[in-house]
Structures are given as C-alpha cells and as structure tokens.
Design an enzyme around this catalytic site. Structure first.
Site, PDB file in Angstrom:
ATOM      1  N   LYS A  71      -9.552   2.379  -3.439  1.00 55.69           N
ATOM      2  CA  LYS A  71     -10.085   1.864  -2.175  1.00 55.69           C
ATOM      3  C   LYS A  71     -11.486   2.404  -1.914  1.00 55.69           C
ATOM      4  O   LYS A  71     -11.751   3.603  -2.019  1.00 55.69           O
ATOM      5  CB  LYS A  71      -9.155   2.245  -1.019  1.00 55.69           C
ATOM      6  N   CYS A 111      -5.728  -2.609   2.713  1.00 61.99           N
ATOM      7  CA  CYS A 111      -5.711  -2.516   4.178  1.00 61.99           C
ATOM      8  C   CYS A 111      -6.923  -3.226   4.782  1.00 61.99           C
ATOM      9  O   CYS A 111      -7.153  -4.391   4.495  1.00 61.99           O
ATOM     10  CB  CYS A 111      -5.617  -1.056   4.617  1.00 61.99           C
ATOM     11  N   GLU A 141       0.830  -1.203   0.000  1.00 59.87           N
ATOM     12  CA  GLU A 141       0.000   0.000   0.000  1.00 59.87           C
ATOM     13  C   GLU A 141       0.869   1.260   0.000  1.00 59.87           C
ATOM     14  O   GLU A 141       1.776   1.397   0.817  1.00 59.87           O
ATOM     15  CB  GLU A 141      -0.910   0.000   1.233  1.00 59.87           C
TER      16      GLU A 141
END
Length: 503
Positions: free
Chosen positions: A326, A378, A250
């Site tokens: 995301k 995440c 990430e």
C-alpha cells in the site's frame, strides 16, 4: 451563516446510501446564490460554513471509529470530528475567498471551476490527501454519469461547479433562459454519452469468488484469535476452489507474513492443486529492516500455462515478487504524523498496525491464474491518479480490498462502494471489491453493481465477470482535458476583468 451550513449538510443526501443526485444541484446552486448576494468580505466565512456542514454531516462516520475503537471519551471524539470537519471546510472557504476577492459576480461561472478544481486537487494532496466526498461522486446515478469515462469524477466535479454557478448567477440576474439551456445541454449530452460503451466486453470471462469473513474489529489483532480467523477463511473457501481466482480482504490473515509462512505455503499449494489463483491481504513485517507493509499477495496458480502434472505446486516464498504494498497510507490508522510528539497521548494514536512503511507509487500488477489485477488497498481507491499509474495494457481488473469494520453501520462503507463504482466507470474496467464485513461487490466496467453481499454477514460471493477491451478517454488522457478547459475559462475571465478595468 446557518443557511449556508444547512446547504452543506443537505449535500450528504446526494451521496450513497441515499443517492439523491439532484440534491447537489439544489445545495450548490443555493449556496452560490447566497454567496452572490453577500458582501465580498464574507466569502471565506460563508465557504467555511458551507464546508463545515458538508463534511461535518458527510464524514460523520469517522466518529464511529474514534468513539468505538479509539479509546477516547465522547467529548474528545466529537472534538476530533469537529477539527477534521473544520480542516476540510478550509478548502471550500479558500475557493470562495479567492472568487469573491478577485472576480465580479458575472465572471464567476468562468472563474470558479478552475479555482474549485485547484483547491480540490490541493485537498487530495496536502497531508497525504483526503479527497472523500468530492462533488462528482454524487452523480454516479445521475444524468451526468456519462461524462465519467470522458473527464473522470474530477472533471464531473468541475462540470457541476460550472452548471450550478451559471444557474445561480442567472437567477441573480433574473435571466432564466440561459440556465435552462445550460442544464438541458449537459443533461442531454450526459445521457447520450452514457449510452456509448468506450470499453466493450471481449467475450472472455473469469469466475471469481470473494470471501467476506465478518471478523469483529475488536478481535482482529487479538493474538489468540489469529488461528481461528485463519481457519475460518480456509473453511469458507473450501467449497469454492472451482473458481479461477479467490480474493480475501485487507489483512485477512492476521499474523505477520514471516510468522504465517507455513499457513501461506499450505494455502498456496492447495490453490495450485485446484488450479486456482488466490489473492489475500496480509501485513508483512521485515524483522531485519524493521519495516512493516500493508500487502496484497498472490498465491496458488499464477500462470495459465503452467504444467498440469499430478502434483502441481504453488509459487510462494517469503517476500516473493507477486505482491503489492500500500502506497497511500491512512493518517492515524496506518502512520502517525509527528509521531514522536503525539504517540501515546491517547489510545487512538497507538492503534495496532499504525506504523507502516509506504510502498511505491507505481507497482507491477498482481497476477493470479494469468489474470492481471491493479490493486488499491482501502481508501487508495479514492485516488484516481494513482489507479491510473498502475493500469497497464494487460490489466484485466481493478481490485480493491478493505476493512470497513471501523465504521460500523454508518454510511461510510456505502460511500466507499460508490467511489469504487466511479473508478470502474472512469477507466472502463470491472472493479472487484472484497471487504471484511461489507460491502463486498462485483462492479462491472460501466460502474454498475453486478452482485453484492449484505453487510455484517460471513459469506462468499461468486460470480462471472466479463473482461473488456478498449480504453475510455479518461484512461487515455486523465485530467488534462478538464484542466485545459477550466484554464481556458479562467483565462477568459481574467481577460474580461482586465478589459473592464481599462474602460
């Protein structure tokens, strides 16, 4: 109250890195037993005390990020941690309030699974959701693990509640035999299911490398560290271009995507020249729309049938389509609730990269060298319904990238890895977990860790991962089976309650 709180604290030992799966049965059964021997009006208080211990100890790793990176004094970070734990404790408190107010004790085994699942679903949705430490994760190493591909972690949570409630009520009624039969039946069936492979290796493999840069959190968004960080990832990758795909974690590239265009083109062409696909995390800030996205993008070789001429070129250009934005943003870390009111109150509410825009719930898979990856950035890996919505017939792997440097040496990263294992077992697909500082790991389609890197080391993990064919029941039907069964059980409980009133 203190004993019920300690029952909740004990639950922490059931999750990674401890993984004493049997503790869940001891803790939850003891709590429900205490609840059944208390006055109905105490249900909310006892549920809250249990939840306060459960989440206060279980997500204590949040304190590390608040204290070390939030710029808040110790008393302030402890207060915020207690507020988070108290908020999460409201959910088991609500379950216990509904249970004790509306159902007699002997109907609890029928009623509580549905009530618990409804409230847990609410916890996974309200204020964007925080489904961390759901009960089912504690069983990834236990005899109920075989149920994951059938009813998912969510269903295993309901199963746990049913088993523990049935045991607690049978102990209260001093009817031991029924509890022994229930435990034996579900343990044996779980062990039997665990031997069956719903999804099986297809015989095809991919060699994949994941780069763990181990960049200190304090340096990640320091402008003068941008180029050293990018050079580090390029250097660490140099000896691994013989892999089919390389994965960086990430926001591995600390520069905004439009500013890093030259670097991305260089990596893109280098990957294409070596017949390799590369996936990396990067922040995209569109200067025209003033929107920022936490992205994963694909570089290098995209298709296996591209011309293999002497000067192959990559396919990257700014805002090209091979990307994932995301969707499930982290409160405070990636967006600020009530931003106009609380931003500026403390450094934690003004962290770098804390104003992201949300990507679509369902997006195309990332593609690298002909392989298709369903991404989760995440803590998105903790949302199985979102993962399911992004699985397609040609999806080869689930990929999850993260930066757990926020949580230091706490047990947060180990719990994060355990959640990824649950996704692999539920959906029967390998999960590739690339992180900045650990725990980077290959997880096979049965939820087993195939290989991993130590935390806090800069290293590259390369391995051959099996592709699979076939679907698990959970991938096909999702949560509908457990909702159907739990709804039927509470229906029986309500019918019995009505019959008792008429007598």
């Amino acid at each position: 109250m203190l004993v019920t709180c300690l029952c909740g604290v004990l639950l922490t030992l059931a999750y990674a890195p401890f993984s004493f799966w049997f503790v869940t049965f001891l803790s939850l059964t003891s709590f429900i037993y205490l609840l059944s021997n208390s006055l109905p009006k105490q249900g909310f208080k006892l549920g809250f005390a249990f939840g306060l211990g459960w989440f206060g100890a279980g997500v204590s790793w949040v304190h590390v990020s608040i204290a070390d990176f939030g710029g808040i004094p110790l008393i302030g970070s402890i207060t915020l941690m207690l507020l988070l734990s108290a908020y999460l404790a409201l959910f088991p408190a609500l379950s216990c309030y509904i249970l004790t107010k509306y159902f007699s004790r002997k109907l609890w085994p029928l009623a509580l699974p549905f009530i618990w699942l409804m409230v847990e679903w609410l916890r996974s949705w309200l204020l964007t959701g925080f489904p961390w430490l759901s009960l089912g994760y504690s069983q990834i190493q236990g005899p109920l693990a075989g149920w994951f591909p059938v009813i998912g972690e969510f269903g295993v949570s309901g199963l746990l509640v049913f088993i523990c409630t049935a045991i607690a009520i049978s102990l209260t009624a001093k009817k031991w035999l029924s509890s022994v039969i229930i435990v034996t039946m579900f343990f044996i069936s779980g062990l039997a299911l665990n031997r069956y492979q719903w999804a099986k290796p297809s015989g095809e493999t991919a060699r994949i490398a994941m780069v763990q840069g181990n960049i200190e959190q304090a340096l990640r968004w320091t402008p003068e560290q941008d180029q050293p960080t990018m050079n580090k990832y390029k250097t660490m990758t140099a000896d691994h271009w013989d892999n089919d795909v390389i994965i960086w974690p990430e926001a591995a590239i600390p520069k905004l995507e439009p500013v890093a265009a030259d670097y991305l083109s260089e990596i893109d062409n280098l990957a294409a020249h070596t017949n390799t696909g590369l996936i990396t995390g990067i922040v995209n800030y569109n200067f025209e729309t003033r929107e920022a996205y936490n992205n994963l993008i694909g570089l290098g070789q995209r298709h296996t049938n591209e011309d293999n001429n002497d000067t192959p070129r990559g396919h990257y250009y700014y805002f090209h389509g091979n990307r994932f934005a995301k969707h499930h943003l982290l409160p405070i870390g990636e967006f600020i609730p009530l931003e106009d009111w609380i931003r500026g109150l403390a450094p934690i509410f003004d962290l770098p990269m804390s104003s992201f825009s949300r990507g679509d719930y369902q997006q195309a898979n990332l593609e690298a060298k002909g392989y298709h990856f369903a991404p989760a950035i995440c803590f998105e890996i903790a949302f199985p319904r979102q993962i399911s919505a992004n699985l397609y017939s040609n999806t080869d792997f689930i990929i999850t990238v993260s930066n757990d440097a926020w949580f230091g040496g706490s047990h947060g990263p180990a719990q994060h890895l355990e959640i990824a294992q649950a996704r692999a077992k539920e959906f029967g697909l390998p999960v590739l977990r690339a992180t900045n500082n650990g725990i980077t790991a290959f997880i096979d389609h049965q939820g087993r860790i195939q290989s991993r890197l130590p935390q806090f080391e800069a290293a590259v993990l390369s391995d051959v991962i099996q592709q699979v064919e076939g679907y698990t029941p959970y991938r096909l039907f999702g949560d509908w089976p457990i909702w159907s069964v739990s709804f039927m059980l509470i229906g029986i409980a309500c019918w019995n309650k009505k019959q008792l009133r008429q007598k």
